[in-house]
Write an enzyme that holds these catalytic residues in place. Structure first.
Site, mmCIF file in Angstrom:
data_model
loop_
_atom_site.group_PDB
_atom_site.id
_atom_site.type_symbol
_atom_site.label_atom_id
_atom_site.label_comp_id
_atom_site.label_asym_id
_atom_site.label_seq_id
_atom_site.Cartn_x
_atom_site.Cartn_y
_atom_site.Cartn_z
ATOM 1 N N GLY A 12 -87.517 30.550 94.595
ATOM 2 C CA GLY A 12 -87.252 31.972 94.419
ATOM 3 C C GLY A 12 -86.050 32.191 93.520
ATOM 4 O O GLY A 12 -85.368 31.239 93.109
ATOM 5 N N ASP A 13 -85.842 33.462 93.141
ATOM 6 C CA ASP A 13 -84.706 33.862 92.291
ATOM 7 C C ASP A 13 -84.781 33.273 90.886
ATOM 8 O O ASP A 13 -83.757 33.100 90.225
ATOM 9 C CB ASP A 13 -83.359 33.464 92.929
ATOM 10 C CG ASP A 13 -83.241 33.934 94.364
ATOM 11 O OD1 ASP A 13 -83.633 35.074 94.624
ATOM 12 O OD2 ASP A 13 -82.791 33.146 95.214
ATOM 13 N N LYS A 16 -88.412 36.271 87.931
ATOM 14 C CA LYS A 16 -89.784 36.784 87.712
ATOM 15 C C LYS A 16 -89.779 38.253 87.311
ATOM 16 O O LYS A 16 -90.540 38.674 86.453
ATOM 17 C CB LYS A 16 -90.615 36.663 88.999
ATOM 18 C CG LYS A 16 -90.732 35.261 89.520
ATOM 19 C CD LYS A 16 -91.249 35.257 90.939
ATOM 20 C CE LYS A 16 -90.244 35.725 91.971
ATOM 21 N NZ LYS A 16 -89.158 34.818 92.289
ATOM 22 N N GLY A 17 -88.902 39.033 87.982
ATOM 23 C CA GLY A 17 -88.856 40.472 87.736
ATOM 24 C C GLY A 17 -88.578 40.779 86.272
ATOM 25 O O GLY A 17 -89.184 41.674 85.683
ATOM 26 N N ALA A 39 -87.236 39.890 99.023
ATOM 27 C CA ALA A 39 -87.115 39.677 97.580
ATOM 28 C C ALA A 39 -86.085 40.628 96.989
ATOM 29 O O ALA A 39 -85.861 41.711 97.512
ATOM 30 C CB ALA A 39 -88.461 39.927 96.912
ATOM 31 N N GLY A 40 -85.476 40.198 95.902
ATOM 32 C CA GLY A 40 -84.574 41.077 95.176
ATOM 33 C C GLY A 40 -84.724 40.766 93.708
ATOM 34 O O GLY A 40 -84.323 39.700 93.250
ATOM 35 N N HIS A 41 -85.374 41.656 92.983
ATOM 36 C CA HIS A 41 -85.616 41.407 91.555
ATOM 37 C C HIS A 41 -84.603 42.196 90.731
ATOM 38 O O HIS A 41 -84.567 43.419 90.805
ATOM 39 C CB HIS A 41 -87.053 41.807 91.185
ATOM 40 C CG HIS A 41 -88.075 40.924 91.848
ATOM 41 N ND1 HIS A 41 -89.407 41.210 91.897
ATOM 42 C CD2 HIS A 41 -87.923 39.740 92.484
ATOM 43 C CE1 HIS A 41 -90.040 40.238 92.533
ATOM 44 N NE2 HIS A 41 -89.158 39.339 92.906
ATOM 45 N N GLN A 223 -90.423 35.609 95.852
ATOM 46 C CA GLN A 223 -90.042 34.275 96.354
ATOM 47 C C GLN A 223 -90.570 33.190 95.398
ATOM 48 O O GLN A 223 -90.901 33.493 94.276
ATOM 49 C CB GLN A 223 -90.540 34.025 97.779
ATOM 50 C CG GLN A 223 -89.842 34.839 98.855
ATOM 51 C CD GLN A 223 -90.330 36.266 98.951
ATOM 52 O OE1 GLN A 223 -91.532 36.507 98.988
ATOM 53 N NE2 GLN A 223 -89.437 37.211 98.982
ATOM 54 N N THR A 238 -90.743 30.818 103.625
ATOM 55 C CA THR A 238 -90.993 32.194 104.042
ATOM 56 C C THR A 238 -92.366 32.225 104.711
ATOM 57 O O THR A 238 -93.019 31.181 104.865
ATOM 58 C CB THR A 238 -90.863 33.169 102.844
ATOM 59 O OG1 THR A 238 -90.888 34.503 103.357
ATOM 60 C CG2 THR A 238 -91.952 32.973 101.806
ATOM 61 N N THR A 302 -80.518 40.070 97.637
ATOM 62 C CA THR A 302 -80.803 40.817 98.855
ATOM 63 C C THR A 302 -79.699 40.667 99.889
ATOM 64 O O THR A 302 -79.289 41.638 100.517
ATOM 65 C CB THR A 302 -82.149 40.333 99.450
ATOM 66 O OG1 THR A 302 -83.158 40.584 98.473
ATOM 67 C CG2 THR A 302 -82.492 41.047 100.732
HETATM 68 P P1 IMP Z 1 -87.490 35.095 105.102
HETATM 69 O O1 IMP Z 1 -88.458 35.247 103.986
HETATM 70 O O2 IMP Z 1 -86.509 36.225 105.184
HETATM 71 O O3 IMP Z 1 -88.167 34.825 106.403
HETATM 72 O O4 IMP Z 1 -86.595 33.797 104.795
HETATM 73 C C1 IMP Z 1 -87.141 32.487 104.806
HETATM 74 C C2 IMP Z 1 -86.510 31.620 103.726
HETATM 75 O O5 IMP Z 1 -86.901 32.091 102.454
HETATM 76 C C3 IMP Z 1 -84.991 31.647 103.735
HETATM 77 O O6 IMP Z 1 -84.522 30.379 103.311
HETATM 78 C C4 IMP Z 1 -84.646 32.670 102.664
HETATM 79 O O7 IMP Z 1 -83.369 32.464 102.105
HETATM 80 C C5 IMP Z 1 -85.751 32.394 101.665
HETATM 81 N N1 IMP Z 1 -86.087 33.556 100.831
HETATM 82 C C6 IMP Z 1 -86.842 34.619 101.185
HETATM 83 N N2 IMP Z 1 -86.953 35.475 100.159
HETATM 84 C C7 IMP Z 1 -86.286 34.939 99.127
HETATM 85 C C8 IMP Z 1 -86.056 35.355 97.781
HETATM 86 O O8 IMP Z 1 -86.525 36.390 97.310
HETATM 87 N N3 IMP Z 1 -85.312 34.505 97.019
HETATM 88 C C9 IMP Z 1 -84.817 33.339 97.500
HETATM 89 N N4 IMP Z 1 -85.003 32.911 98.744
HETATM 90 C C10 IMP Z 1 -85.734 33.703 99.566
#
Ligand code: IMP
Length: 430
Positions: A12-13, A16-17, A39-41, A223, A238, A302
């Protein structure tokens, strides 16, 4: 005309956005297919700097229809705030649609997520605490509430009555917390439904009419593939399928209708949360990669958590390309390596006396492998103002070429900074 999925191919990160933002004016439809406000784009364009969590990154192009697909889990309060913020910046959301089949994140999901993390102790996953796991779990257990339910008073009340009775038993007996009020949640979510009503639609006809008309469609991931529930570094993942298969499922498009999968990779690696990270770095090199103090510092969009950083891992990169059918690579943040005198890339793993060119599925084993590195000379000059691949320093060109060779996929784009114009298109991608 193509249907192109833009997926995160690491943890993730990857940016993509930004890739979707740049491609959106060539597409007629952008569909966000999975995840939620975990997610945070970050998108930087002529309208400003935006950190969006749920609205597709195609929203800045006025001619593009944007859909939040059936595979997404939506926290309505977060979505409404995001829409309000976009309006405040002058961004029109008239062409935004929300699938009535998408799942809703409820207050008990957020509570459960945070309590579960606490109870896990040293087994914690490091979730974003946004209720994502419990919301997907309830969807699979068929006790989820869908966006369409928010628009029907009777349906919502009946479902919520039944679900909350169970949840409250769980909260009081197992988690030893207080009951949640049916009345309060019902009124709050009914109100959310009223506010979102104009955006909610059966998105199936919109998507399939677009497919029939053969217009370009972008499927926007959230992600990354290494956080995939089946193929990621389980249990440190996730709760959705962020890859190409998840794109089909979450958007409601068949795999034979997808033409291309763009895998977005950072020029190095980052990870937020717990779990194995074979090429993780500490110390000075980690500080360079983190870019603290800069707007594009490696801090979670996020959660504000500091990201773990490390060298590019070609073993994992090739693996995610393989399991997602990636045919085009976008390498982001190449400029972050501008001041590195030498750069390492992991090309294999050593485990006891054997060498592996694929990642072991067991997270404990993956955390014990010793990376085998190939060393590259750095280019030691700024690249942020460069707009053509051929103008990049020859060491940077060689680095990108070698990454693509190791991944086994052609290059599509390279980014050398956070702005739109800092994305160099090396080969046409849409
Ligand atoms: P959850 O998706 O909040 O359940 O988190 C599960 C795992 O995915 C954790 O390690 C989070 O830090 C990671 N994660 C979830 N969404 C993102 C994202 O958008 N970017 C990076 N890591 C993410």
């Amino acid at each position: 005309m193509p249907v192109v999925a833009v997926i995160g191919a690491q943890w993730g990160d990857e940016g993509k956005g930004r890739i979707v933002d740049v491609l959106a004016d060539r597409a007629r439809l952008v569909i966000r297919y999975g995840g939620g406000n975990n997610a945070g784009h970050t998108v930087i364009n002529q309208y400003g700097t935006f950190k969006i969590h749920l609205v597709p990154s195609g929203i800045f192009d006025t001619s593009t229809v944007n859909i939040i697909g059936s595979g997404v889990v939506i926290d309505p309060g977060v979505l409404l705030k995001e829409i309000a913020d976009l309006h405040e910046s002058g961004i029109n959301t008239d062409k935004l649609f929300i699938s009535d089949r998408a799942q809703v994140i409820m207050p008990y999901h957020v509570l459960q997520d945070q309590l579960d993390e606490m109870l896990r102790g040293d087994q914690k996953i490091g979730t974003t605490g946004r209720g994502i796991g419990p919301a997907y779990a309830d969807k699979m257990s068929r006790i989820g509430i869908r966006v369409g339910d928010l628009l029907q008073e009777d349906v919502l009340l009946k479902r919520l009555q039944f679900i909350l009775e169970n949840k409250n038993r769980l909260l009081t007996s197992l988690y030893k917390t207080q009951e949640l009020s049916l009345h309060e949640i019902y009124l709050q979510y009914l109100n959310y439904g009223r506010q979102l009503a104009n955006y909610v639609a059966d998105t199936h006809p919109i998507i399939h009419r677009a497919l029939e008309k053969d217009v370009p469609i972008l499927l926007e991931g959230a992600q990354g593939a290494l956080l995939d529930i089946d193929h990621g570094t389980y249990p440190y993942v996730t709760s959705s399928a962020p890859g190409a298969a998840g794109a089909c499922q979450g958007a409601g498009i068949g795999p034979t209708q997808m033409h291309s999968v763009i895998g977005v990779y950072k020029a190095y690696s980052t990870r937020v949360g717990e779990g194995p990270f074979p090429t993780e770095l500490e110390g000075d090199a980690a500080d360079v990669l983190r870019q603290i103090g800069k707007p594009w510092a490696e801090v979670g969009t996020t959660t504000g958590r500091l990201r773990r950083v490390g060298w590019f891992d070609a073993v994992l990169a090739r693996y995610t390309a393989q399991i997602n059918g990636v045919d085009t690579v976008a390498i982001t943040k190449l400029d972050v390596l501008d001041t590195m005198p030498s750069i390492q890339v992991c090309t294999g793993y050593r485990m006891h006396d054997t060498e592996l060119d694929y990642p072991p599925g067991n997270p404990t084993t993956l955390s014990q492998v010793e990376p085998i590195y190939e060393e590259f000379p750095g280019w030691m000059q700024p690249t942020s103002d460069i707009r053509y691949f051929e103008h990049l320093p020859k060491e940077a060109q060689a680095y990108v070429a070698r990454l693509c060779e190791l991944i086994g996929v052609r290059i599509g784009m390279v980014s050398v900074g956070p702005e739109r114009e800092q994305i160099i298109e090396v080969n046409p991608v849409l």
